[in-house]
Design an enzyme around this catalytic site. Sequence first.
Site, mmCIF file in Angstrom:
data_model
loop_
_atom_site.group_PDB
_atom_site.id
_atom_site.type_symbol
_atom_site.label_atom_id
_atom_site.label_comp_id
_atom_site.label_asym_id
_atom_site.label_seq_id
_atom_site.Cartn_x
_atom_site.Cartn_y
_atom_site.Cartn_z
ATOM 1 N N TYR A 186 38.372 119.297 36.780
ATOM 2 C CA TYR A 186 38.457 119.183 35.319
ATOM 3 C C TYR A 186 37.168 119.678 34.668
ATOM 4 O O TYR A 186 37.192 120.436 33.698
ATOM 5 C CB TYR A 186 38.737 117.734 34.921
ATOM 6 C CG TYR A 186 38.919 117.537 33.431
ATOM 7 C CD1 TYR A 186 40.195 117.490 32.878
ATOM 8 C CD2 TYR A 186 37.826 117.423 32.566
ATOM 9 C CE1 TYR A 186 40.370 117.319 31.500
ATOM 10 C CE2 TYR A 186 37.990 117.267 31.203
ATOM 11 C CZ TYR A 186 39.262 117.213 30.685
ATOM 12 O OH TYR A 186 39.430 117.069 29.333
ATOM 13 N N ASP A 187 36.042 119.230 35.193
ATOM 14 C CA ASP A 187 34.758 119.631 34.626
ATOM 15 C C ASP A 187 34.550 121.138 34.707
ATOM 16 O O ASP A 187 34.035 121.755 33.770
ATOM 17 C CB ASP A 187 33.627 118.916 35.361
ATOM 18 C CG ASP A 187 32.262 119.338 34.860
ATOM 19 O OD1 ASP A 187 31.971 119.111 33.662
ATOM 20 O OD2 ASP A 187 31.488 119.907 35.646
ATOM 21 N N MET A 188 34.961 121.740 35.802
ATOM 22 C CA MET A 188 34.797 123.183 35.968
ATOM 23 C C MET A 188 35.652 123.973 35.000
ATOM 24 O O MET A 188 35.308 125.098 34.627
ATOM 25 C CB MET A 188 35.135 123.578 37.411
ATOM 26 C CG MET A 188 34.192 123.025 38.468
ATOM 27 S SD MET A 188 32.521 123.689 38.370
ATOM 28 C CE MET A 188 32.799 125.387 38.905
#
Length: 217
Positions: A186-188
């Site tokens: 998700y962060d990427m």
Amino acid sequence: MATLWKGYRVPQTPPLAQQQLGSGSFQRHYTSHAASDANSQCLSPDSWASAAPSGPQLTSEQLTHVDSEGRAAMVDVGRKPDTERVAVASAVVLLGPVAFKLVQQNQLKKGDALVVAQLAGVQAAKLTSQLIPLCHHVALSHVQVQLELDSTRHAVEIRASCRARGPTGVEMEALTSAAVAALTLYDMCKAVSRDIVLEEIKLISKTGGQRGDFHRA
């Protein structure tokens, strides 16, 4: 050592594999351990298959992390025998078509999302006792994280496996590994899409311990 599914050997870590799917597309597949390890009890494709529950399937009638007065308490495992413990957990990240294509083609500005998520899953397994308050510290002997692209759902399927020999299980390590790998994806990808969904974080199987083995049907 990385294994490329087209038959090449690539001397770098982590392994990268590409498997041709229908319609001329390719699947990028990452694993934190060579798939050819014959001694691994972790994430071989056969181990992902649904299986009927095995063993006595004992469960506790009381919450083990609550004392007689209802307060949170760490379980005393000092008198429990050491046994070989293995647990496998999974998670699914629904990326959507835009983020999925960028991950598949490794074109995200942050870098290779699958490699970063894989390493995050391994690290998370080792740090589980620092994240989950009443978990015991476990000396893991093996951690394996695999991520596979599912082009039909524009998703990444995550499998995390942990192994240790000791008095307590490694289910939380496997679940934490899968969950943190999913969060890392998700962060990427969050700069591309905020509509990413994390789902199906669950225990697939566990072996060892006095309560017996479990295999999700």
